[in-house]
Design an enzyme around this catalytic site. Structure first.
Site, PDB file in Angstrom:
ATOM      1  N   ASP A  53       0.845  -1.176  -0.127  1.00  0.00           N
ATOM      2  CA  ASP A  53       0.107  -0.196   0.135  1.00  0.00           C
ATOM      3  C   ASP A  53       0.864   1.207  -0.074  1.00  0.00           C
ATOM      4  O   ASP A  53       1.626   1.374   0.944  1.00  0.00           O
ATOM      5  CB  ASP A  53      -0.705  -0.031   1.436  1.00  0.00           C
ATOM      6  CG  ASP A  53      -1.734   1.148   1.339  1.00  0.00           C
ATOM      7  OD1 ASP A  53      -1.494   2.174   0.531  1.00  0.00           O
ATOM      8  OD2 ASP A  53      -2.797   1.049   1.992  1.00  0.00           O
ATOM      9  N   TYR A 142      -9.439  14.400  -9.131  1.00  0.00           N
ATOM     10  CA  TYR A 142      -8.458  13.600  -9.802  1.00  0.00           C
ATOM     11  C   TYR A 142      -7.125  14.718 -10.440  1.00  0.00           C
ATOM     12  O   TYR A 142      -6.185  14.687 -10.405  1.00  0.00           O
ATOM     13  CB  TYR A 142      -9.035  12.744 -10.817  1.00  0.00           C
ATOM     14  CG  TYR A 142      -7.991  12.018 -11.659  1.00  0.00           C
ATOM     15  CD1 TYR A 142      -7.221  11.041 -11.158  1.00  0.00           C
ATOM     16  CD2 TYR A 142      -8.042  12.252 -13.231  1.00  0.00           C
ATOM     17  CE1 TYR A 142      -6.405  10.401 -12.050  1.00  0.00           C
ATOM     18  CE2 TYR A 142      -7.079  11.484 -14.075  1.00  0.00           C
ATOM     19  CZ  TYR A 142      -6.314  10.407 -13.455  1.00  0.00           C
ATOM     20  OH  TYR A 142      -5.463   9.602 -14.234  1.00  0.00           O
ATOM     21  N   LYS A 146      -3.550  15.660  -9.666  1.00  0.00           N
ATOM     22  CA  LYS A 146      -2.621  15.655 -10.871  1.00  0.00           C
ATOM     23  C   LYS A 146      -1.800  16.925 -11.018  1.00  0.00           C
ATOM     24  O   LYS A 146      -0.419  16.728 -11.070  1.00  0.00           O
ATOM     25  CB  LYS A 146      -3.331  15.259 -12.278  1.00  0.00           C
ATOM     26  CG  LYS A 146      -3.702  13.805 -12.155  1.00  0.00           C
ATOM     27  CD  LYS A 146      -2.546  12.715 -12.035  1.00  0.00           C
ATOM     28  CE  LYS A 146      -2.764  11.349 -12.278  1.00  0.00           C
ATOM     29  NZ  LYS A 146      -1.767  10.418 -11.715  1.00  0.00           N
TER      30      LYS A 146
HETATM   31  P1  NAD Z   1      -5.633   1.560 -12.757  1.00  0.00           P
HETATM   32  O1  NAD Z   1      -6.763   2.039 -12.073  1.00  0.00           O
HETATM   33  O2  NAD Z   1      -5.869   0.606 -13.837  1.00  0.00           O
HETATM   34  O3  NAD Z   1      -4.374   0.788 -11.845  1.00  0.00           O
HETATM   35  C1  NAD Z   1      -4.091   1.522 -10.507  1.00  0.00           C
HETATM   36  C2  NAD Z   1      -3.553   0.392  -9.746  1.00  0.00           C
HETATM   37  O4  NAD Z   1      -3.269   0.952  -8.479  1.00  0.00           O
HETATM   38  C3  NAD Z   1      -4.412  -0.738  -9.415  1.00  0.00           C
HETATM   39  O5  NAD Z   1      -4.120  -2.025  -9.814  1.00  0.00           O
HETATM   40  C4  NAD Z   1      -4.884  -0.580  -7.899  1.00  0.00           C
HETATM   41  O6  NAD Z   1      -5.135  -1.657  -7.311  1.00  0.00           O
HETATM   42  C5  NAD Z   1      -3.676   0.155  -7.604  1.00  0.00           C
HETATM   43  N1  NAD Z   1      -3.769   0.820  -6.193  1.00  0.00           N
HETATM   44  C6  NAD Z   1      -4.828   1.746  -5.647  1.00  0.00           C
HETATM   45  N2  NAD Z   1      -4.552   2.162  -4.373  1.00  0.00           N
HETATM   46  C7  NAD Z   1      -3.199   1.757  -4.159  1.00  0.00           C
HETATM   47  C8  NAD Z   1      -2.582   2.042  -2.963  1.00  0.00           C
HETATM   48  N3  NAD Z   1      -3.070   2.525  -1.785  1.00  0.00           N
HETATM   49  N4  NAD Z   1      -1.259   1.184  -2.883  1.00  0.00           N
HETATM   50  C9  NAD Z   1      -0.860   0.708  -4.079  1.00  0.00           C
HETATM   51  N5  NAD Z   1      -1.690   0.301  -5.139  1.00  0.00           N
HETATM   52  C10 NAD Z   1      -2.734   0.884  -5.268  1.00  0.00           C
HETATM   53  O7  NAD Z   1      -4.717   2.533 -13.380  1.00  0.00           O
HETATM   54  P2  NAD Z   1      -3.935   2.767 -14.552  1.00  0.00           P
HETATM   55  O8  NAD Z   1      -4.769   3.374 -15.673  1.00  0.00           O
HETATM   56  O9  NAD Z   1      -2.979   1.894 -14.733  1.00  0.00           O
HETATM   57  O10 NAD Z   1      -3.157   4.378 -14.169  1.00  0.00           O
HETATM   58  C11 NAD Z   1      -1.709   4.234 -13.797  1.00  0.00           C
HETATM   59  C12 NAD Z   1      -1.482   5.840 -13.662  1.00  0.00           C
HETATM   60  O11 NAD Z   1      -1.457   6.484 -15.139  1.00  0.00           O
HETATM   61  C13 NAD Z   1      -2.180   6.598 -12.696  1.00  0.00           C
HETATM   62  O12 NAD Z   1      -1.388   7.692 -12.128  1.00  0.00           O
HETATM   63  C14 NAD Z   1      -3.131   7.197 -13.664  1.00  0.00           C
HETATM   64  O13 NAD Z   1      -3.827   8.619 -13.089  1.00  0.00           O
HETATM   65  C15 NAD Z   1      -2.381   7.376 -14.969  1.00  0.00           C
HETATM   66  N6  NAD Z   1      -3.099   7.551 -16.064  1.00  0.00           N
HETATM   67  C16 NAD Z   1      -3.763   6.562 -16.797  1.00  0.00           C
HETATM   68  C17 NAD Z   1      -4.409   6.877 -17.855  1.00  0.00           C
HETATM   69  C18 NAD Z   1      -5.353   5.894 -18.560  1.00  0.00           C
HETATM   70  O14 NAD Z   1      -5.870   6.004 -19.326  1.00  0.00           O
HETATM   71  N7  NAD Z   1      -5.161   4.523 -17.934  1.00  0.00           N
HETATM   72  C19 NAD Z   1      -4.571   8.145 -18.213  1.00  0.00           C
HETATM   73  C20 NAD Z   1      -3.689   9.125 -17.841  1.00  0.00           C
HETATM   74  C21 NAD Z   1      -3.089   9.153 -16.715  1.00  0.00           C
HETATM   75  N1  SER Z   2      -7.815   7.656 -18.602  1.00  0.00           N
HETATM   76  C1  SER Z   2      -7.785   8.680 -17.463  1.00  0.00           C
HETATM   77  C2  SER Z   2      -9.248   8.906 -16.923  1.00  0.00           C
HETATM   78  O1  SER Z   2     -10.325   8.861 -17.617  1.00  0.00           O
HETATM   79  C3  SER Z   2      -7.294   9.932 -17.664  1.00  0.00           C
HETATM   80  O2  SER Z   2      -6.301  10.118 -16.834  1.00  0.00           O
HETATM   81  O3  SER Z   2      -9.320   9.089 -15.751  1.00  0.00           O
END
Ligand code: NAD
Ligand code: SER
Length: 316
Positions: A53, A142, A146
């Site tokens: 965590d 969010y 960010k």
């Molecule tokens: P996701 O929600 O698919 O995965 C996030 C992971 O974090 C999950 O596996 C969850 O179990 C874990 N998590 C949550 N709370 C936690 C904690 N307290 N300790 C440890 N782990 C924890 O998210 P993602 O899409 O893989 O995104 C990863 C990063 O990329 C994030 O910072 C997100 O903001 C950024 N991002 C993602 C997207 C997208 O489209 N997927 C777009 C822009 C930015």
């Molecule tokens: N894919 C992400 C969301 O929609 C963008 O950071 O939250």
């Protein structure tokens, strides 16, 4: 060789990134971690996994010491739609989690890579060709976390010399792991439903354009910026990166080139629609192109062909 800790490794990005990083940096050099040990055998069994965590600063420091970590890819976060349901959780995980990562990085001289998002922009940001440096007044929790995260990373670099790097990611599209509760998730679900039902009901309305990217380009961006010559980096954190920008009807038209009877209907969710409306239509990523040679490989047509090909096999 680097010794890398990935937080949030079982999410949409982490699942694919961990597997790709293990190929590039070696299985033994990529330590995967997440809050809960979910059933993702490729990640859990393919190398070391630690339950972590990110709000537990003591355990984070112990894992970094035990594995002699010199690089953290920090992905643990709460995304936009879940964030609006649970704003306190989003604040804690996204900001306190990042603070714990930056503090351990300061103490142990660790490089940190963490993604920001198109969500770091808001309704007063110029929506078209959104510049690298511009107005950032997001109206989601969010987005607030960010922007604060971008500033924290800048601060830890200028104040303490921590080697922080990052990109503002568009919505990501992939076929391995499902997205974790964001606004752009529709652009993944539409492909699944196209294969399964030949029909998709979109919670995002027509004409709503957002930046999007295929997962292989995201992983490529992480590795390229991580390895980039620091002397060339003017911005360092939160680089705009872009690959394609489209609205739901644009993906539908592309899907119809493969599945001519595919049907797109709308049932707009006002919460996620308002979030989408507050984000850019398309970002200017010229700084990333100039400072570390960013260039995507996939556009909407090539991504759609690849997504459908892989999902046909996965969902067969
Ligand atoms: P996701 O929600 O698919 O995965 C996030 C992971 O974090 C999950 O596996 C969850 O179990 C874990 N998590 C949550 N709370 C936690 C904690 N307290 N300790 C440890 N782990 C924890 O998210 P993602 O899409 O893989 O995104 C990863 C990063 O990329 C994030 O910072 C997100 O903001 C950024 N991002 C993602 C997207 C997208 O489209 N997927 C777009 C822009 C930015
Ligand atoms: N894919 C992400 C969301 O929609 C963008 O950071 O939250």
């Amino acid at each position: 060789m680097r010794k890398i800790l990935v937080t949030g490794c079982l999410g949409q990005i982490g699942t694919e990134l961990t597997l790709s990083f293990r190929k590039v940096y070696g299985d033994a050099n990529v330590i995967a971690s997440d809050l809960i040990k979910k059933d993702v055998p490729a990640v859990i069994d393919g190398g070391c996994f630690e339950q972590l965590d990110v709000l537990d600063a003591g355990r984070l420091a112990a894992i970094c010491s035990q594995h002699k970590i010199d690089t953290i890819i920090h992905l643990a976060a709460i995304l936009s739609a879940v964030g609006e349901e649970k704003p306190q959780l989003a604040f804690n995980v996204n900001l306190s989690g990042l603070y714990n990562v930056l503090e351990v990085a300061r103490e142990k001289k660790i490089q940190v890579f963490t993604p920001s998002s198109i969500a770091a922009f808001g309704p007063s940001t110029p929506p078209d060709n959104t510049p690298q440096d511009t107005i950032q007044r997001p109206n989601t929790i969010y987005g607030v976390t960010k922007v604060a995260g971008e500033l924290l990373c800048d601060y830890y670099y200028t104040r303490f010399g921590v080697d922080t790097r990052g990109v503002r990611l568009p919505g990501l599209i992939s076929y391995t792991a499902l997205p974790g509760g964001g606004t752009t998730d529709y652009a993944v679900h539409i492909y699944y439903d196209a294969i399964l039902h030949n029909r998709y009901e979109s919670y995002i309305g027509p004409g709503t354009r957002m930046d999007m990217m295929y997962m292989p380009d995201c992983v490529k961006a992480f590795i390229t910026l991580l390895e980039a010559d620091p002397a060339r980096l003017v911005h360092r954190n939160a680089f705009n990166i872009a690959a394609m920008s489209f609205a739901p009807e644009d993906i539908a038209a592309e899907i119809r080139k493969h599945l001519p009877d595919f049907e797109l209907v709308y049932h707009v969710d006002p919460v996620r629609q308002a979030i989408a409306d507050s984000w850019p239509n398309s970002m200017d990523d010229s700084c990333a192109r100039q400072e570390w040679d960013w260039k995507p490989d996939y556009d909407l047509a090539s991504m759609t062909a690849d997504m459908l090909e892989h999902l046909k096999i996965k969902l067969a």
